[in-house]
Design an enzyme around this catalytic site. Structure first.
Site, PDB file in Angstrom:
ATOM      1  N   HIS A  46       0.852  -1.196   0.000  1.00  0.00           N
ATOM      2  CA  HIS A  46       0.000   0.000   0.000  1.00  0.00           C
ATOM      3  C   HIS A  46       0.885   1.243   0.000  1.00  0.00           C
ATOM      4  O   HIS A  46       2.066   1.182   0.373  1.00  0.00           O
ATOM      5  CB  HIS A  46      -0.892   0.016   1.237  1.00  0.00           C
ATOM      6  N   GLU A  48       1.010   3.782   1.980  1.00  0.00           N
ATOM      7  CA  GLU A  48       1.562   4.114   3.299  1.00  0.00           C
ATOM      8  C   GLU A  48       2.757   3.224   3.635  1.00  0.00           C
ATOM      9  O   GLU A  48       3.760   3.704   4.169  1.00  0.00           O
ATOM     10  CB  GLU A  48       0.503   3.934   4.398  1.00  0.00           C
ATOM     11  N   CYS A  76      -5.929   1.788   6.052  1.00  0.00           N
ATOM     12  CA  CYS A  76      -6.596   0.553   6.466  1.00  0.00           C
ATOM     13  C   CYS A  76      -5.994   0.089   7.797  1.00  0.00           C
ATOM     14  O   CYS A  76      -5.058   0.698   8.320  1.00  0.00           O
ATOM     15  CB  CYS A  76      -6.426  -0.522   5.397  1.00  0.00           C
ATOM     16  N   CYS A  79      -2.156  -0.712   7.540  1.00  0.00           N
ATOM     17  CA  CYS A  79      -1.333   0.490   7.477  1.00  0.00           C
ATOM     18  C   CYS A  79      -1.344   1.248   8.800  1.00  0.00           C
ATOM     19  O   CYS A  79      -0.306   1.759   9.228  1.00  0.00           O
ATOM     20  CB  CYS A  79      -1.793   1.375   6.326  1.00  0.00           C
TER      21      CYS A  79
END
Length: 142
Positions: A46, A48, A76, A79
């Site tokens: 992701h 992040e 999420c 993360c």
């Protein structure tokens, strides 16, 4: 946040969900990233996580105390956990994610009393632009 949005556009050009993230401390960019799970065959890639990996490498430390993470979509759970472990002080996200957001929309991981680190969380900066980019991406895929 504008830089994070440009990274989200870069993700979109690679046929990834358009999410971008930037980590800043003392007005210096420590790391940046964009969504890459499809391209890298990695469900943890992701924006992040990519930004955290970059920032930790650049600062030669797995802790990022005093840093702020700017991201175009609410993090999420995965993360959010990584952000807490990295000791990021502040998260600023553009658009809310009502289905999986861990910054207050679906879950409020950053304010969980049982954890040993608190992350200040804000949202709304460039939210319309981020939401529009995501909507355009998913409309084009349908």
């Amino acid at each position: 946040m504008a830089h994070a949005l440009s990274l989200a556009e870069h993700a979109q050009q690679q046929n990834e969900v358009p999410i971008g993230a930037v980590i800043i401390r003392d007005d210096i960019i420590l790391g940046e990233g964009w969504n890459q799970p499809i391209l890298s065959h990695d469900p943890t890639a992701h924006a992040e996580i990519q930004a955290l990996r970059s920032a930790c490498t650049n600062s030669s430390n797995y802790r990022l105390a005093g840093a702020t993470l700017y991201v175009t979509l609410e993090p999420c759970i995965m993360c959010a956990g990584a952000i807490i472990h990295a000791r990021i002080d502040r998260v600023v996200f553009a658009a809310k994610e009502p289905k999986t957001g861990a910054g207050g929309s679906c879950f409020d991981i950053f304010n969980t009393q049982q954890l040993n680190h608190y992350v200040h969380c804000e949202h709304g900066i460039l939210a319309d632009q981020s939401s529009a980019l995501l909507q355009q991406f998913f409309q084009a895929r349908r």
